[in-house]
Design a protein around this motif. Structure first.
Motif, short mmCIF file in Angstrom:
data_model
loop_
_atom_site.label_atom_id
_atom_site.label_comp_id
_atom_site.label_asym_id
_atom_site.label_seq_id
_atom_site.Cartn_x
_atom_site.Cartn_y
_atom_site.Cartn_z
N LEU A 299 -32.76 -23.47 38.65
CA LEU A 299 -34.09 -24.13 39.06
C LEU A 299 -34.15 -23.85 40.58
N CYS A 300 -35.43 -23.45 40.85
CA CYS A 300 -35.45 -23.35 42.52
C CYS A 300 -37.11 -23.68 42.89
N GLN A 301 -37.30 -23.83 44.20
CA GLN A 301 -38.70 -23.81 44.38
C GLN A 301 -39.42 -22.64 44.12
N GLU A 302 -40.95 -22.69 43.84
CA GLU A 302 -41.46 -21.55 43.32
C GLU A 302 -41.38 -20.41 44.41
N THR A 303 -41.15 -20.71 45.66
CA THR A 303 -41.34 -19.70 46.84
C THR A 303 -39.85 -18.85 46.58
N LEU A 304 -38.80 -19.21 45.86
CA LEU A 304 -37.61 -18.76 45.79
C LEU A 304 -37.44 -17.89 44.40
N VAL A 305 -38.37 -18.12 43.53
CA VAL A 305 -38.12 -17.72 42.25
C VAL A 305 -38.15 -16.10 42.05
N ALA A 306 -38.62 -15.37 43.00
CA ALA A 306 -38.46 -13.70 43.00
C ALA A 306 -37.07 -13.25 43.53
N ARG A 307 -36.66 -14.11 44.60
CA ARG A 307 -35.31 -13.93 44.89
C ARG A 307 -34.26 -13.94 43.82
N ALA A 308 -34.60 -15.27 43.32
CA ALA A 308 -33.57 -15.65 42.31
C ALA A 308 -33.40 -14.55 41.20
N LYS A 309 -34.68 -14.44 40.87
CA LYS A 309 -34.69 -12.94 39.67
C LYS A 309 -34.04 -11.67 40.15
N LYS A 310 -33.79 -11.71 41.42
CA LYS A 310 -33.26 -10.59 41.83
C LYS A 310 -31.59 -10.65 41.80
N ASP B 153 -41.45 -33.62 39.98
CA ASP B 153 -41.84 -32.55 39.45
C ASP B 153 -41.56 -32.44 38.06
N PRO B 154 -42.71 -32.16 37.04
CA PRO B 154 -42.47 -32.18 35.64
C PRO B 154 -41.56 -31.36 35.16
N VAL B 155 -41.17 -30.27 35.98
CA VAL B 155 -40.02 -29.40 35.40
C VAL B 155 -38.83 -30.18 35.15
N PHE B 156 -38.40 -31.01 35.89
CA PHE B 156 -37.13 -31.88 35.58
C PHE B 156 -37.16 -32.64 34.38
N ASP B 157 -38.42 -33.10 34.23
CA ASP B 157 -38.41 -33.94 32.97
C ASP B 157 -38.49 -32.78 31.59
N ARG B 158 -39.04 -31.86 31.61
CA ARG B 158 -39.04 -30.71 30.67
C ARG B 158 -37.54 -30.46 30.32
N VAL B 159 -36.97 -30.07 31.40
CA VAL B 159 -35.46 -29.76 31.22
C VAL B 159 -34.66 -30.65 30.60
N GLU B 160 -34.60 -32.04 31.02
CA GLU B 160 -33.99 -33.02 30.38
C GLU B 160 -34.45 -33.32 29.10
N GLN B 161 -35.77 -33.28 28.66
CA GLN B 161 -36.17 -33.21 27.32
C GLN B 161 -35.63 -32.17 26.52
N VAL B 162 -35.69 -30.88 26.64
CA VAL B 162 -35.21 -29.72 25.89
C VAL B 162 -33.68 -29.93 25.80
N ILE B 163 -32.93 -30.21 26.67
CA ILE B 163 -31.51 -30.45 26.56
C ILE B 163 -31.10 -31.70 25.45
N ARG B 164 -31.93 -32.79 25.83
CA ARG B 164 -31.87 -33.86 24.72
C ARG B 164 -32.20 -33.77 23.51
N ASP B 165 -33.35 -33.16 23.16
CA ASP B 165 -34.23 -32.98 22.07
C ASP B 165 -34.12 -31.65 21.39
N GLY B 166 -33.52 -30.73 22.05
CA GLY B 166 -33.61 -29.26 21.62
C GLY B 166 -35.03 -28.61 21.91
N GLY B 167 -35.19 -27.52 21.64
CA GLY B 167 -36.23 -26.52 22.31
C GLY B 167 -35.86 -25.43 23.08
N THR B 168 -37.02 -24.71 23.53
CA THR B 168 -36.81 -23.56 24.13
C THR B 168 -37.21 -23.75 25.69
N LEU B 169 -36.42 -23.04 26.52
CA LEU B 169 -37.02 -23.13 27.79
C LEU B 169 -37.28 -21.48 28.38
#
Length: 101
Positions: free
Chosen positions: A57-68, A83-99
């Protein structure tokens, strides 16, 4: 685009740029939230993401660098707090699902 099942996640990387302020705070807060699910959260510079990283997980401005620097699932966020990303990550870890990232 890669994806990961939330039940497979054992470690989350919070990747930062040069500073160590806000992203360290995010790592600590998310670490507390994910501790009940036996998921570790680490704070690492974006240019030093380890090869075994599963989810970054990183700031949007760092995504391209992280992917490299990593083949992990990489998801950007806009706000360090609430940010809703953190809630989504917790929900998927807790309940299952795909990120996707």
């Amino acid at each position: 685009m890669s994806s990961i099942d939330g039940k497979e996640i054992t470690k989350v990387i919070i990747a930062c740029d040069a500073g160590m302020g806000s992203s360290v705070m995010v790592a600590a807060q998310l670490g507390k939230r994910l501790k009940p699910y036996q998921v570790k959260v680490e704070h690492i510079p974006v240019n030093e993401i380890p090869g075994d990283a599963q989810l970054v997980l990183c700031q949007e401005t760092l995504v391209a660098r992280a992917k490299k620097n990593s083949d992990a699932v990489i998801i950007g966020f806009q706000n360090f707090l609430g940010d809703p990303v953190f809630d989504r990550v917790e929900q998927v870890i807790r309940d299952g699902g795909t990120l996707d990232g």
